[in-house]
Scaffold this active site. Structure first.
Site, PDB file in Angstrom:
ATOM      1  N   HIS A 271       0.938   5.180   1.309  1.00 39.72           N
ATOM      2  CA  HIS A 271       0.330   6.160   2.213  1.00 39.72           C
ATOM      3  C   HIS A 271       0.369   7.529   1.522  1.00 39.72           C
ATOM      4  CE1 HIS A 271       0.559   3.791   6.066  1.00 39.72           C
ATOM      5  NE2 HIS A 271       1.478   3.145   5.393  1.00 39.72           N
TER       6      HIS A 271
ATOM      7  N   HIS B  75       0.837  -1.200   0.000  1.00 43.52           N
ATOM      8  CA  HIS B  75       0.000   0.000   0.000  1.00 43.52           C
ATOM      9  C   HIS B  75       0.870   1.247   0.000  1.00 43.52           C
ATOM     10  CE1 HIS B  75       0.654  -1.391   4.133  1.00 43.52           C
ATOM     11  NE2 HIS B  75       0.750  -0.121   4.464  1.00 43.52           N
TER      12      HIS B  75
HETATM   13  P1  AMP Z   1       1.784   0.012   7.415  1.00 35.15           P
HETATM   14  O1  AMP Z   1       2.381   0.265   8.769  1.00 35.15           O
HETATM   15  O2  AMP Z   1       2.529   0.701   6.316  1.00 35.15           O
HETATM   16  O3  AMP Z   1       1.556  -1.455   7.165  1.00 35.15           O
HETATM   17  O4  AMP Z   1       0.388   0.745   7.443  1.00 35.15           O
HETATM   18  C1  AMP Z   1      -0.827   0.089   7.619  1.00 35.15           C
HETATM   19  C2  AMP Z   1      -1.861   1.170   7.788  1.00 35.15           C
HETATM   20  O5  AMP Z   1      -3.131   0.567   7.661  1.00 35.15           O
HETATM   21  C3  AMP Z   1      -1.817   1.861   9.153  1.00 35.15           C
HETATM   22  O6  AMP Z   1      -1.589   3.247   8.970  1.00 35.15           O
HETATM   23  C4  AMP Z   1      -3.195   1.581   9.738  1.00 35.15           C
HETATM   24  O7  AMP Z   1      -3.721   2.666  10.445  1.00 35.15           O
HETATM   25  C5  AMP Z   1      -4.016   1.244   8.510  1.00 35.15           C
HETATM   26  N1  AMP Z   1      -5.143   0.357   8.730  1.00 35.15           N
HETATM   27  C6  AMP Z   1      -5.135  -0.822   9.381  1.00 35.15           C
HETATM   28  N2  AMP Z   1      -6.361  -1.377   9.365  1.00 35.15           N
HETATM   29  C7  AMP Z   1      -7.158  -0.533   8.664  1.00 35.15           C
HETATM   30  C8  AMP Z   1      -8.538  -0.531   8.296  1.00 35.15           C
HETATM   31  N3  AMP Z   1      -9.361  -1.537   8.631  1.00 35.15           N
HETATM   32  N4  AMP Z   1      -9.010   0.511   7.583  1.00 35.15           N
HETATM   33  C9  AMP Z   1      -8.197   1.540   7.245  1.00 35.15           C
HETATM   34  N5  AMP Z   1      -6.908   1.590   7.555  1.00 35.15           N
HETATM   35  C10 AMP Z   1      -6.377   0.584   8.262  1.00 35.15           C
END
Ligand code: AMP
Ligand code: ZN
Length: 136
Positions: free
Chosen positions: A100, A98
């Site tokens: 950000h 993903h």
């Molecule tokens: P990463 O640390 O790069 O894997 O980021 C994962 C991101 O996903 C974090 O910023 C979380 O806040 C976000 N996240 C986790 N679960 C959900 C969800 N159900 N809906 C939206 N964002 C999420």
């Protein structure tokens, strides 16, 4: 697939979707660094950026660009960070690749440049050669 982002793709759990097409999805991060923090994902499950086939990354990059422009416009943020974590050491918590898209405001307390390091003499050139030779 027991992956939270795959569940979001399949609409098995709720999310705040801002954009969707055949191959990509963009939705609000549930714990934003700033309000409007958005995630862009490929609908297919790939763990890291290296797992995304080269032929699919161009289209994903196009979506990242367009969503970033929209986040900036909608939030009125003067700046945008685009970050992408790969692997535990890089703080990747969700193992579905993903991007950000983080709206940035002056004085918002996020200061990445404080963490910068220095090279020893000759180390920068050695590092340049190693990386250059590792590129396929
Ligand atoms: P990463 O640390 O790069 O894997 O980021 C994962 C991101 O996903 C974090 O910023 C979380 O806040 C976000 N996240 C986790 N679960 C959900 C969800 N159900 N809906 C939206 N964002 C999420
Ligand atoms: Zn997944």
């Amino acid at each position: 697939m027991d992956c939270i982002f795959c569940k979001i793709v399949r609409k098995e759990i709720p999310s705040s979707i801002v954009y969707e097409d055949r191959g990509s999805l963009a939705f609000l991060d549930i714990s934003p660094l700033n309000k409007g923090h958005t995630l862009v994902i490929p609908k297919n499950h790939y763990e890291t950026i290296a797992d995304i086939p080269e032929k699919e990354i161009g289209e994903l990059a196009r979506v990242v660009r367009n969503v970033a422009i929209a986040v900036k416009k909608a939030t009125g943020a003067p700046g945008i960070n685009i970050t992408q974590n790969n692997g535990r050491a890089a703080e990747q918590l969700v193992p579905h690749a993903h991007f950000h898209i983080i709206p940035r405001f002056g004085g918002d307390g996020i200061i990445l440049s404080h963490l910068k390091k220095k090279y020893e003499s000759g180390e920068m050139e050695k590092t340049r050669v190693k990386i250059s030779e590792a590129i396929d």
